[in-house]
Write a protein that holds these residues in place. Structure first.
Motif, PDB file in Angstrom:
ATOM      1  N   MET A  99       0.818  -1.210   0.000  1.00  6.19           N
ATOM      2  CA  MET A  99       0.000   0.000   0.000  1.00  6.19           C
ATOM      3  C   MET A  99       0.857   1.267   0.000  1.00  6.19           C
ATOM      4  O   MET A  99       0.534   2.249  -0.670  1.00  6.19           O
ATOM      5  N   LYS A 100       1.950   1.240   0.733  1.00  6.07           N
ATOM      6  CA  LYS A 100       2.825   2.418   0.747  1.00  6.07           C
ATOM      7  C   LYS A 100       3.473   2.625  -0.611  1.00  6.07           C
ATOM      8  O   LYS A 100       3.715   3.772  -1.015  1.00  6.07           O
ATOM      9  N   GLY A 101       3.756   1.552  -1.314  1.00  3.75           N
ATOM     10  CA  GLY A 101       4.294   1.693  -2.657  1.00  3.75           C
ATOM     11  C   GLY A 101       3.274   2.218  -3.637  1.00  3.75           C
ATOM     12  O   GLY A 101       3.566   3.100  -4.456  1.00  3.75           O
ATOM     13  N   CYS A 102       2.044   1.697  -3.540  1.00  5.27           N
ATOM     14  CA  CYS A 102       0.987   2.138  -4.456  1.00  5.27           C
ATOM     15  C   CYS A 102       0.502   3.549  -4.143  1.00  5.27           C
ATOM     16  O   CYS A 102       0.023   4.263  -5.025  1.00  5.27           O
TER      17      CYS A 102
ATOM     18  N   ASN B 117      13.540   1.602  -1.489  1.00  2.33           N
ATOM     19  CA  ASN B 117      13.920   0.198  -1.304  1.00  2.33           C
ATOM     20  C   ASN B 117      12.719  -0.682  -0.981  1.00  2.33           C
ATOM     21  O   ASN B 117      12.859  -1.719  -0.332  1.00  2.33           O
ATOM     22  N   ASN B 118      11.542  -0.249  -1.437  1.00  2.97           N
ATOM     23  CA  ASN B 118      10.337  -1.034  -1.159  1.00  2.97           C
ATOM     24  C   ASN B 118      10.461  -2.413  -1.819  1.00  2.97           C
ATOM     25  O   ASN B 118      10.631  -2.501  -3.042  1.00  2.97           O
ATOM     26  N   PRO B 119      10.370  -3.502  -1.056  1.00  3.99           N
ATOM     27  CA  PRO B 119      10.589  -4.837  -1.627  1.00  3.99           C
ATOM     28  C   PRO B 119       9.404  -5.362  -2.433  1.00  3.99           C
ATOM     29  O   PRO B 119       9.551  -6.349  -3.159  1.00  3.99           O
ATOM     30  N   GLU B 120       8.250  -4.714  -2.335  1.00  2.00           N
ATOM     31  CA  GLU B 120       7.059  -5.238  -2.990  1.00  2.00           C
ATOM     32  C   GLU B 120       6.638  -4.450  -4.224  1.00  2.00           C
ATOM     33  O   GLU B 120       6.079  -5.005  -5.151  1.00  2.00           O
ATOM     34  N   VAL B 121       6.895  -3.151  -4.212  1.00  2.00           N
ATOM     35  CA  VAL B 121       6.490  -2.288  -5.329  1.00  2.00           C
ATOM     36  C   VAL B 121       7.681  -1.422  -5.706  1.00  2.00           C
ATOM     37  O   VAL B 121       8.186  -0.655  -4.884  1.00  2.00           O
ATOM     38  N   GLU B 122       8.114  -1.541  -6.928  1.00  2.00           N
ATOM     39  CA  GLU B 122       9.229  -0.718  -7.396  1.00  2.00           C
ATOM     40  C   GLU B 122       8.721   0.687  -7.695  1.00  2.00           C
ATOM     41  O   GLU B 122       7.849   0.884  -8.549  1.00  2.00           O
ATOM     42  N   VAL B 123       9.263   1.671  -6.995  1.00  2.00           N
ATOM     43  CA  VAL B 123       8.810   3.060  -7.115  1.00  2.00           C
ATOM     44  C   VAL B 123       9.967   3.909  -7.609  1.00  2.00           C
ATOM     45  O   VAL B 123      11.067   3.872  -7.037  1.00  2.00           O
ATOM     46  N   ASP B 124       9.699   4.695  -8.659  1.00  2.00           N
ATOM     47  CA  ASP B 124      10.712   5.611  -9.191  1.00  2.00           C
ATOM     48  C   ASP B 124      10.576   6.942  -8.467  1.00  2.00           C
ATOM     49  O   ASP B 124       9.729   7.776  -8.814  1.00  2.00           O
ATOM     50  N   ILE B 125      11.410   7.149  -7.453  1.00  2.18           N
ATOM     51  CA  ILE B 125      11.283   8.372  -6.660  1.00  2.18           C
ATOM     52  C   ILE B 125      11.884   9.577  -7.368  1.00  2.18           C
ATOM     53  O   ILE B 125      11.724  10.715  -6.907  1.00  2.18           O
TER      54      ILE B 125
END
Length: 586
Positions: free
Chosen positions: A280-283, A452-460
């Protein structure tokens, strides 16, 4: 003998069976033959056809999102469930933000209806009371008052209207009408009345009432409009922020936590709470970045609502319009002799009205119905079946839990037992691969924490453009709300500096308008108010040249003592010429 030979013939098979029995792991043959009845049932309950659903588990090499173990899902099922996971996510966001949307929508409607009805009741009250008291004198000049309320409504509705100019124009028109009424024995031309209105500020025919009304009405209307616009903006921002489109990385994480257990034949297994939080934090990484400006916005709304409940009370301001206008008219009538004398000296002697004998202002006003103020029971009733205190109290109760909404949204969703396992059930939940504890750390809040989210790759490195726009909208509306707290309207701060609605009159209070405020006395070291600092009212016809008043106004206080003495000597020597040739203000 035969048994020993068989064991010797298949030693590897015996060893494999023994290991499987000791470890509790299913053999490939057993896994491949496990029934998918539970998975097919859940899949069908969601409204999907089970035509492509395997009856028993099959090899999972075809899976793209779930672990490629033995599975009850075909490729088509995996694609369908991935789309379903996105819909479930968007629905969860919508449901958990419904409180915000409902609050802003309903509160905006209630405040807007209330404020508009207050204005309507104020106008209705004035019409009824003035018609009863002044009769035809009011009805013949009713358009002056109607224009005032038209402009007040236009300002509240968001129009580009300066409250100071609206009130200044109203008093200018009113002084012309009242001056004619207290001097009915004279006939005044339009130019003559314009001379009267142009110098009304120096004459102060209405005493201190115009200033007091301007302060009270400006502060109340600025705060009311800012609150109404703020609530509408909050509604729009929530609408925009919750209209999400999950990218492929988010969908992958959603599918892995919610429906990969179904594909493994364990439909009742919920994702671990920590796994859910990371997904959820990644999304919702971009929504988390709204937090700081969102909290500032909620705080500003809260503070403006408190101002409306207190010294910027819109009910008191709306109630006071008719009462203060009546006080102003009464003040001008009581001082009509001295005011008329000054006007006649400055603008010249008017022509007598046809068929009327020339009488003094006092005589001419003696037989007319006297002006009066109004008792409290004659004031307008409460608007919209409620009152401002109740509306503000209800709003503040709903604003408090809104702080921190966007960073707490992942926790709110994952705390739902339908979405994730309870935090106390860490060993009996889906960890993304199988049943067991979820080991990775839970990420922090906001976009930068998801690197470094292990579940959702986020382009910061690429912040969401729409989120940046929402942050700017929040900053703009928060700035307006903060200025409204001090009686300032950002749209007119440059043109109304020092006028009361644009940043001036910070020390002014109105002891008869708000309980607890005693009479206000400016400090001794406060410089006298300079009329030249107020924006001049644009002439309706033309600007006069050669006016003695214009030569003195706003500049005499700045001259040196020598220049003042020289100018006074000049006036003394030229007085006979001035009296003979032209009126003082014309």
């Amino acid at each position: 003998m035969d048994t020993r030979l068989s064991f010797c013939r298949y030693p590897l098979l015996v060893l494999l069976c023994a290991v499987c029995a000791l470890s509790g792991t299913r053999s490939p043959v057993a896994a491949a033959g496990r029934s998918c009845a539970d998975t097919r049932q859940v899949y069908a309950e969601k409204g999907y056809s089970t035509g492509t659903a395997p009856l028993t588990q099959i090899s999972g090499e075809h899976l793209r999102l779930c672990p490629q173990d033995y599975t009850c899902c075909s490729s088509q099922m995996e694609e369908t469930l991935a789309l379903q996971s996105e819909r479930d996510f968007l629905k969860a966001v919508e449901e958990n933000s419904q409180f915000l949307l409902t609050t802003f929508t309903q509160r905006h409607r209630r405040f807007d209806e209330f404020f508009r009805e207050l204005i309507d009741l104020s106008e209705k009250s004035m019409n009824q009371m003035f018609t009863k008291t002044y009769g035809r004198l009011f009805t013949q000049n009713a358009h002056v008052f109607q224009e005032l309320f038209v402009e007040l409504r236009r300002y509240y509705s968001g129009g580009s209207v300066s409250l100071s100019e609206v009130l200044s124009d109203f008093w200018s028109r009113l002084v012309e009408r009242v001056f004619s009424l207290v001097n009915p024995q004279y006939q005044f031309s339009e130019d003559y009345l314009e001379c009267v209105s142009k110098h009304a500020e120096q004459l102060q025919p209405f005493g201190e009432v115009p200033r007091r009304l301007r302060v009270q009405v400006s502060r109340a209307f600025i705060a009311a409009r800012a609150l109404s616009q703020g609530l509408a903006t909050g509604r729009d921002i929530v609408n925009k922020a919750t209209k999400l489109t999950a990218d492929s990385e988010c969908v992958r994480g959603l599918m892995r936590q919610w429906y990969c257990p179904l594909c493994r034949g364990m439909p009742s297994l919920r994702p671990c709470h920590s796994l859910c939080l990371n997904v959820m934090k990644g999304c919702l990484a971009n929504q988390g970045d709204l937090d700081t400006e969102w909290n500032n916005f909620i705080d500003a709304l809260y503070q403006v609502s408190e101002k409306l409940e207190g010294p910027f009370n819109m009910e008191l301001a709306a109630d006071s319009i008719s009462v203060k206008v009546s006080e102003a008219i009464m003040h001008m009538q009581e001082n009509s002799v001295s005011i008329s004398t000054k006007v006649f000296q400055g603008c010249g002697s008017p022509r007598p009205a046809p068929g009327r004998s020339k009488r003094s202002p006092k005589e001419s006003g003696g037989n007319r119905r006297p002006f009066r103020t109004y008792s409290p029971e004659e004031k307008p009733t409460t608007a919209a079946g409620t009152n401002l205190d109740r509306l503000v109290t209800e709003l503040k109760e709903r604003l408090r839990p809104m702080r921190g909404f966007w960073v707490s949204l992942p926790h709110t969703i994952c705390n739902d037992e339908k979405m994730a396992s309870d935090v106390t059930n860490e060993d009996r939940c889906w960890n993304g691969q199988t049943r067991g504890r979820y080991l990775p750390d839970v990420m922090g809040e906001w976009l930068v924490s998801q690197i470094n989210n292990p579940e959702v790759e986020v382009d910061i490195s690429r912040p969401d453009v729409r989120t940046r726009q929402l942050i700017m909208e929040l900053r703009v509306v928060t700035n307006k709300l903060r200025h409204a707290q001090s009686g300032q309207d950002m749209d007119f701060m440059d043109s109304e500096e020092g006028s009361g609605s644009g940043g001036g009159d910070q020390g002014e209070r109105y002891n008869d308008d708000w309980p607890g405020y005693g009479p206000y006395s400016p400090p001794n070291n406060k410089p006298p108010r300079n009329p030249a600092s107020d924006p001049a009212k644009p002439p309706r016809v033309r600007e006069r040249n050669g006016s003695k008043w214009n030569k003195n106004n706003g500049h005499g206080r700045d001259r040196s003592a020598t220049s003042q003495l020289s100018f006074s000597l000049f006036l003394l020597l030229s007085l006979p010429f001035i009296v003979t040739v032209a009126p003082m203000w014309r």
